[in-house]
Design a protein around this motif. Sequence first.
Motif, PDB file in Angstrom:
ATOM      1  N   UNK A 266       0.898  -1.290   0.033  1.00 38.34           N
ATOM      2  CA  UNK A 266       0.028   0.034  -0.031  1.00 38.34           C
ATOM      3  C   UNK A 266       0.888   1.229   0.031  1.00 38.34           C
ATOM      4  N   UNK A 267       0.592   2.028  -0.973  1.00 35.93           N
ATOM      5  CA  UNK A 267       1.451   3.430  -1.067  1.00 35.93           C
ATOM      6  C   UNK A 267       0.373   4.612  -0.386  1.00 35.93           C
ATOM      7  N   UNK A 268       0.874   5.010   0.761  1.00 38.71           N
ATOM      8  CA  UNK A 268      -0.105   5.963   1.421  1.00 38.71           C
ATOM      9  C   UNK A 268       1.025   7.130   2.155  1.00 38.71           C
ATOM     10  N   UNK A 269       0.250   8.343   2.175  1.00 37.82           N
ATOM     11  CA  UNK A 269       0.895   9.408   2.787  1.00 37.82           C
ATOM     12  C   UNK A 269       1.484   9.042   4.223  1.00 37.82           C
ATOM     13  N   UNK A 270       2.474   9.924   4.538  1.00 36.09           N
ATOM     14  CA  UNK A 270       3.090   9.562   6.043  1.00 36.09           C
ATOM     15  C   UNK A 270       2.216   9.568   7.050  1.00 36.09           C
ATOM     16  N   UNK A 271       0.950  10.552   6.834  1.00 31.69           N
ATOM     17  CA  UNK A 271       0.358  10.763   8.002  1.00 31.69           C
ATOM     18  C   UNK A 271      -0.716   9.716   8.163  1.00 31.69           C
ATOM     19  N   UNK A 272      -0.729   8.666   7.343  1.00 28.55           N
ATOM     20  CA  UNK A 272      -1.814   7.697   7.226  1.00 28.55           C
ATOM     21  C   UNK A 272      -1.241   6.517   8.233  1.00 28.55           C
ATOM     22  N   UNK A 273      -1.980   5.595   8.278  1.00 32.99           N
ATOM     23  CA  UNK A 273      -1.627   4.238   8.902  1.00 32.99           C
ATOM     24  C   UNK A 273      -2.337   3.320   8.272  1.00 32.99           C
ATOM     25  N   UNK A 274      -1.782   1.926   8.474  1.00 36.99           N
ATOM     26  CA  UNK A 274      -2.520   0.742   7.921  1.00 36.99           C
ATOM     27  C   UNK A 274      -3.309  -0.025   8.989  1.00 36.99           C
TER      28      UNK A 274
END
Length: 506
Positions: A266-274
Motif C-alpha cells: 500500500x502506497x499511503x501518505x506519511x500521516x496515514x496508517x494501515x
Amino acid sequence: MREDWIEAALGEVFETVTGNTPSKKDKDNYGSEIPFIKPPQINNNFLKTSAEFLSTKGKIKARILPLNSVLVTCIGNLGRIGINKAEVAFNQQINAIKPISGIEPKYTFYQAQSVSFRNQLEKLSTSTTVALVNKTSFNSVKFKIAPLPIQKAIVNKIEELFSSLDSGIADLKKAQDQLVIYRQAVLKKAFEGELTKEWREKQTNLPSNNELLELIKEERQKHYNQQLADWKEAVKVWEKNGKDGKKPVKPRFSAFNQIEHSTPSLKIPDSWVVVTPNNIADPQNYSVGIGPFGSNLKVSDYTGDGHPIIFVRHITKRDFSLNRKFTSNEKFHELRAHTVFPLDLLITKMGDPPGDCLIYPKNEIPGVITSDIIKFKVWDRFVSRKYIMYAVNSIQTKTQLGLITQGVAQKKISLGRFKTLKFPFTSVEEQHQIVQEIESRLSVCDTVEKDIADSLEKAQALRQSILKKAFEGTLLSEEEIAECKAHPDYVPASVLLARIKKKKNG
C-alpha cells in the motif's frame, strides 16, 4: 404471417433430440476431441468449442450433433439459443433441432431467438420450481415456415441489420469497460491520498497517525471497561435472584493488534496508517462475521414475511428487492451472530476475486446473511462506512484478495483471510473528504453508465423488433419478396412442408 407461409409444430418438421451426460466413472468418455456443451455456454451464439471435451476412444456414449443444429436450453434459464459450427455433444438440459433440407439453419436459429418462440417455451414449462420443457412439449412448439428463397433473404436482412446493431453495442460495451477502468483509477488515487493532498495541506489540527491509533485504543479500552462494569452488576442481580436463568456472559475484550504505519503493498501518505478489519470494527459482539452453515438456515426456515434473508445476488446486483426470501422473528434471534442491521457492510465471499461490498440500506429491516457473505460493522465514531466500502472495492484490496485466493479453483475468501486485509486509514474528517472527492467524480460515471444501460436495453428491444417483423413476414420489402418469388427454388411453404414430411417419414 403471409399467405405463402405455413405454421407447423417442431416435431412435424424436424428431428429433435435431448442431450445426455456420459458417466465420468468411465475415463474413456472424457478427453479433448468433442466439445461438450452446457447451458452457460449458450447465449444466442455460434458454438465451436467448450471448456469441457469428450473423447472419441471406444464407443461414444454421448449424442453428437451434426453441423448447423440449433441448441435450445430447456431447463432453468429457458430459451437461450446456440448453433454449432463444429460437431458437438450436449447435456440433458438442452434440446436440439437437427438441420434438414428445405429449412435454412440460420432461419431456425434466429426464429428460436424470437420472443414468440421463448413465450411458447415458458407456457409449456411443467415445473413450478425450476422451469422445464421436456422433449414432447418441445416438439409441440409452433414454427413458422416461409418459402426457402424468402428464408434466405430474411437471414441476410437480419444479419445486415444485426451487424450495424452489434457494432453499436460493441462501442457501448467498450465505453462500459472504460468506465470500470476509470472507477478503479479514481479509487486507487483516493486510497493513495492523492485526491485529498491539497485538502490535507490546508489542515492544522488533524491528529498524527500515532495520536489516531492511541485514541482508538483508549476508546476501545473504555468501552470494554464499561461493558465489564455492566456485567458485574448484572451478575450481582442474577445472584440476588437465586441464580435463576443463565448467568450473564462475560464480555470479551477484542485485542487491538499492533498496526503497521505502512506496508509495501500500500502506497499511503506519511500521516496515514494501515489497519485490519478488527482494528476498526465496532466493539460490540458479532461486528465481523459470516452467515450460518446451510444446516442452520434451511429452505424450510423461509417464510412469507418477517426478516429478509440476504443472498450474494443482492450485493452483486446492488438490489435488495430481488427475489426476496424471509425468515421468522424466532429464527432471526436464534441466528443473532449472523444478523445484519441497516448501515452494516456486506461483502461477498466468492468471486474472481471475491469482495464485492455494499452498505445494507438505512431503510431496510434487519436481516440474516447467508453463508457466502461476510458482515462488517465498523466503529462509526472513527470510521466512515462509505470510506471502507470504497476501500474494499478498490484495486488495492482486490489485489490482496487475489493473492490470498491464488491457486484456489473456486475463488473464495474465509473470514480468517478477510481479517488479514489491510486498509489505508486516516482521520474520520479526511475519510469523509475522500468519500466526497470519490462521489463527485463517480456521480458523472453513474449518469453515463445509466445512459449506456438504457441504450443497451433499447438495442435489445430493437433486436427483438427486427426478429418479430422477420417472422411475421414484414421485414422484407415487396420488391425483395417479388425477387424471391422469381427464384427457381420458390414454392409455397405448404408445398415445402409436404416435401419435408414425405422425406422425414420416408
